[in-house]
Write an enzyme that holds these catalytic residues in place. Structure first.
Site, PDB file in Angstrom:
ATOM      1  N   ARG A 138     -21.534  18.061 -17.733  1.00  0.00           N
ATOM      2  CA  ARG A 138     -21.929  18.329 -15.578  1.00  0.00           C
ATOM      3  C   ARG A 138     -21.958  16.476 -15.769  1.00  0.00           C
ATOM      4  O   ARG A 138     -21.717  15.418 -16.252  1.00  0.00           O
ATOM      5  CB  ARG A 138     -22.668  18.456 -15.595  1.00  0.00           C
ATOM      6  CG  ARG A 138     -23.061  19.607 -16.264  1.00  0.00           C
ATOM      7  CD  ARG A 138     -22.738  21.387 -15.205  1.00  0.00           C
ATOM      8  NE  ARG A 138     -22.327  22.014 -15.344  1.00  0.00           N
ATOM      9  CZ  ARG A 138     -22.088  23.269 -15.822  1.00  0.00           C
ATOM     10  NH1 ARG A 138     -20.576  22.492 -16.086  1.00  0.00           N
ATOM     11  NH2 ARG A 138     -22.052  24.717 -15.589  1.00  0.00           N
TER      12      ARG A 138
ATOM     13  N   GLU B 125     -19.298  16.575  -6.553  1.00  0.00           N
ATOM     14  CA  GLU B 125     -17.917  17.249  -6.861  1.00  0.00           C
ATOM     15  C   GLU B 125     -17.967  18.248  -5.499  1.00  0.00           C
ATOM     16  O   GLU B 125     -18.896  18.500  -4.944  1.00  0.00           O
ATOM     17  CB  GLU B 125     -17.820  18.265  -7.573  1.00  0.00           C
ATOM     18  CG  GLU B 125     -17.561  18.078  -9.049  1.00  0.00           C
ATOM     19  CD  GLU B 125     -17.301  18.550 -10.637  1.00  0.00           C
ATOM     20  OE1 GLU B 125     -17.646  20.321 -10.033  1.00  0.00           O
ATOM     21  OE2 GLU B 125     -17.285  18.388 -11.406  1.00  0.00           O
TER      22      GLU B 125
ATOM     23  N   HIS C 217     -12.086  19.856 -12.859  1.00  0.00           N
ATOM     24  CA  HIS C 217     -13.468  20.627 -13.264  1.00  0.00           C
ATOM     25  C   HIS C 217     -11.945  21.887 -13.780  1.00  0.00           C
ATOM     26  O   HIS C 217     -12.793  23.313 -13.602  1.00  0.00           O
ATOM     27  CB  HIS C 217     -15.116  21.238 -12.354  1.00  0.00           C
ATOM     28  CG  HIS C 217     -15.950  21.484 -13.090  1.00  0.00           C
ATOM     29  ND1 HIS C 217     -17.448  21.541 -12.631  1.00  0.00           N
ATOM     30  CD2 HIS C 217     -16.175  22.007 -14.234  1.00  0.00           C
ATOM     31  CE1 HIS C 217     -18.104  21.876 -13.166  1.00  0.00           C
ATOM     32  NE2 HIS C 217     -17.120  22.800 -14.259  1.00  0.00           N
TER      33      HIS C 217
END
Ligand code: NAD
Length: 321
Positions: A240, A269, A287
């Site tokens: 993450r 993000e 991602h």
């Protein structure tokens, strides 16, 4: 039972839920709902279950908007997007999708490592820009992985699979740090345990991060720890974004404190830290580490099955709280 799915996912989930006799509504707009849109969508009907994505923040205001929902079946293995403590307080069940994407994420991680070590993305851009004038004996020299050391931070499912591929396929040595020692890591992969992250950072040629995002792992990789890495080392993050201090990483890369980075996840993000995209010693993907058909289908099956099991009176296999 009424179920709400917050964005289109593989149709198998909806098919399973409809087959189970449930009424299923899906946000089919192919866009991430804003928090306001999510609250509005959830307050339209007395939904019994919600199938959210990692892009949805599931917190007290969401639980208030849909007080009838007794289970939130996250479409992800990580569940840092959910206020689990608040859910537990309210007796709401939370589930995730572990295992379904282990191979996909591990293979993507190895892809990022190879892209850096063999300078694949950099040389592709060079070629596409029309700069290639003929075979160059000293052009784009990379590194061999064989005999080098990979350092795994977070020796869980994905960390193990990455280490296994790199050990058995590429002949790398494995060192790792985790909050708990991992027997298969040591017995099957001959890995060496380090009792601090620093122990890994100092000796690894490739550092790959696979911890969940928790208070204790936020900025696990920070400016100070980056200086402990070898100047020739690569940092890979497919866990993450906030696990790495992205601004500090950009500074470290600009100043050649480390050799390069491969990132699939970012601190804010979809924004990138200023300067990151301009660096040639970085490979970044949006991602997509779990974006294989098999993984995404399997995640859909697990999420739907968690809901079906819950309403069938069973404890869902992937209950996290
Ligand atoms: P896992 O639970 O099997 O492994 C996580 C490991 O981290 C465990 O061994 C745990 O003990 C360890 N850990 C926890 N806190 C730690 C700490 N403070 N320091 C060191 N180690 C710590 O999970 P997994 O299935 O391997 O997935 C790992 C993470 O990868 C997920 O939580 C998720 O955030 C991320 N992920 C990203 C993608 C992507 O698309 N990029 C896809 C799947 C998973």
């Amino acid at each position: 039972m009424k179920i709400y799915i917050t964005q289109t996912i593989p149709s198998i989930a909806e098919e399973m839920l409809v087959k189970a006799g449930y009424e299923v509504d899906v946000n089919r707009e192919n866009k991430i709902l804003s928090q306001e849109e999510l609250l509005t969508a959830l307050s339209k009907k007395p939904y019994d279950a919600v199938l959210p994505l990692l892009t949805n923040q599931i917190n007290a205001s969401v639980f208030d908007a849909v007080p009838t929902a007794k289970i939130f079946a996250n479409y992800a293995v990580g569940y840092n997007n959910i206020d689990v403590a608040e859910a537990t307080k309210r007796g709401i069940t939370i589930t995730n999708t572990p295992g379904a994407l282990t191979d996909s994420v591990a293979e993507h991680t190895v892809g990022l490592i190879l892209s850096l070590s063999l300078r694949i993305v950099e040389s592709d851009s060079y070629l596409c820009a029309g700069k290639y004038k003929g075979w160059e004996p000293l052009g784009f020299l990379g590194i061999d992985l064989k005999g080098k050391t990979v350092g795994v931070l977070g020796a869980g499912r994905i960390g193990y699979r990455v280490a296994e591929i790199l050990k058995k396929g590429f002949g790398m040595n494995v060192v790792y740090y985790d909050v708990k020692k991992n027997d298969p890591f040591e017995k099957e992969l001959g890995a060496t345990f380090c009792d601090t992250p620093e122990g890994v950072l100092k000796i690894a040629d490739v550092v790959t991060v696979h911890v969940p995002l928790l208070d204790s792992t936020k900025h696990l990789i920070n400016a100070q720890r980056l200086t402990m890495m070898k100047p020739s080392a690569y940092l890979i993050n497919t866990s993450r974004g906030p696990v790495v201090d992205e601004a500090a990483l950009v500074t470290a890369l600009q100043n050649h404190i480390i050799a390069g980075a491969g990132l699939d996840v970012f601190e804010n993000e979809p924004q990138l830290a200023p300067g990151l995209a301009q660096l040639s010693n970085v490979v970044i993907t949006p991602h997509i580490a779990s974006a294989t058909k098999v993984a995404r289908d399997e995640m859909a099956v697990l999420a739907a099955q968690n809901i079906i099991d819950f309403f069938g009176g069973k404890v869902p296999a992937n209950k996290v709280s």
